[in-house]
Design an enzyme around this catalytic site. Structure first.
Site, PDB file in Angstrom:
ATOM      1  N   SER A  80      23.707 -17.595  62.692  1.00 34.22           N
ATOM      2  CA  SER A  80      23.423 -18.961  63.118  1.00 34.22           C
ATOM      3  C   SER A  80      23.385 -19.908  61.913  1.00 34.22           C
ATOM      4  CB  SER A  80      22.115 -18.968  63.919  1.00 34.22           C
ATOM      5  OG  SER A  80      21.984 -20.150  64.668  1.00 34.22           O
ATOM      6  N   ASP A 206      27.070 -16.344  74.125  1.00 34.40           N
ATOM      7  CA  ASP A 206      26.174 -17.243  73.400  1.00 34.40           C
ATOM      8  C   ASP A 206      26.146 -18.595  74.100  1.00 34.40           C
ATOM      9  OD1 ASP A 206      24.822 -18.849  71.552  1.00 34.40           O
ATOM     10  OD2 ASP A 206      25.704 -17.833  69.831  1.00 34.40           O
ATOM     11  N   HIS A 235      23.102 -15.131  71.907  1.00 33.82           N
ATOM     12  CA  HIS A 235      22.990 -15.679  70.555  1.00 33.82           C
ATOM     13  C   HIS A 235      22.276 -14.747  69.591  1.00 33.82           C
ATOM     14  CE1 HIS A 235      23.067 -18.823  67.536  1.00 33.82           C
ATOM     15  NE2 HIS A 235      21.761 -18.694  67.359  1.00 33.82           N
TER      16      HIS A 235
END
Length: 257
Positions: A80, A206, A235
């Site tokens: 991320s 995600d 995610h």
């Protein structure tokens, strides 16, 4: 393959704790694993109110990279927001990195400021639900902290994770920042970041960094050597698919090591 050293970098609001399922899988395969807490994350003693710049936030990773002997290399894995951390570590220490692996990550390129991919992400995220976005730091500097709310976490981040992992996250998450203002002042070099092989891992369920946006990153942030896809993973692949993720990471490390 010969033993490798994996360095794991978490995303916003998280900490080294989020790798607790993946770390033993890599270690049981004979590898060394270091999961790092960024500043104001995990058990790092700083608070977000003390962390105004991305360099401040990234200092734990940079200091760790400095400590690696010049004759050794690591496999960097960034999740991320951790894609930004990887990019700056690669820019400073390209000779110490076998490969940088961007795990459904906000990976920057060369043609724009590092903030560009975050700006695009924010623009394409229509709702943050109950996420808290609050100003902090000196007046007139436009620092914004972020803390994912329970609804956003359940619906967008952890929708395929176990209830236990959601409870763990809600207990351990801390306010963070995307550091957009500061990253808009920085650049990455082809001579540093550009010479480190980059692999992107797409997670196709995600709902935060969506599949379409992951593909946009790969197409527009130049330099990706290889793309892997994880099916049925949200995610948080280190929690919702740790075994599959470990296989991908071991395959990539073997290829680029």
């Amino acid at each position: 393959m010969a033993s490798k050293h994996f360095v794991l970098v978490h995303g916003a609001c998280h900490g080294a704790w989020c790798w607790y399922k993946l770390k033993p899988l890599l270690e049981s395969a004979g590898h060394k694993v270091t999961a790092i807490d960024m500043a104001a994350s995990g058990i790092n003693p700083k608070k977000i109110e003390e962390v105004w710049t991305f360099d401040d936030y990234n200092a734990p990773l940079i200091n760790f990279m400095k400590s690696i002997p010049t004759d050794q290399k690591v496999v960097l894995v960034g999740h991320s927001l951790g894609g930004q951390n990887l990019a700056f570590a690669a820019d400073q220490f390209p000779e110490k990195i076998y490969v940088a692996i961007f795990l459904t990550a906000l990976m920057p390129g060369f043609s724009h400021r590092p903030s560009y991919v975050i700006d695009q992400f924010i623009e394409r995220t229509p709702t943050w639900l109950d996420t808290k976005l609050e100003p902090y730091g000196p007046p007139n500097e436009n620092h914004i902290s972020i803390l994912f709310g329970p609804d956003f976490l359940t619906e967008k981040l952890y929708q395929l994770c176990s209830p236990e992992d959601r409870a763990l996250a809600l207990a351990l998450m801390r306010p963070s920042s995307l550091f957009v203002v500061d990253l808009a002042k920085k650049n990455l070099s082809k001579e540093g970041y550009g010479i480190v092989p980059r692999v992107y891992i797409v997670c196709n369920e995600d709902k935060t960094i969506t599949t379409d946006f992951q593909k946009w990153i790969i197409e527009n942030m130049e330099g990706v050597k290889q793309v892997k896809v994880m099916d049925g993973i949200d995610h948080m692949p280190m929690l919702s698919g740790p075994s599959d993720l470990s296989i991908h990471l071991l395959d990539i490390a073997a290829e680029y090591g």
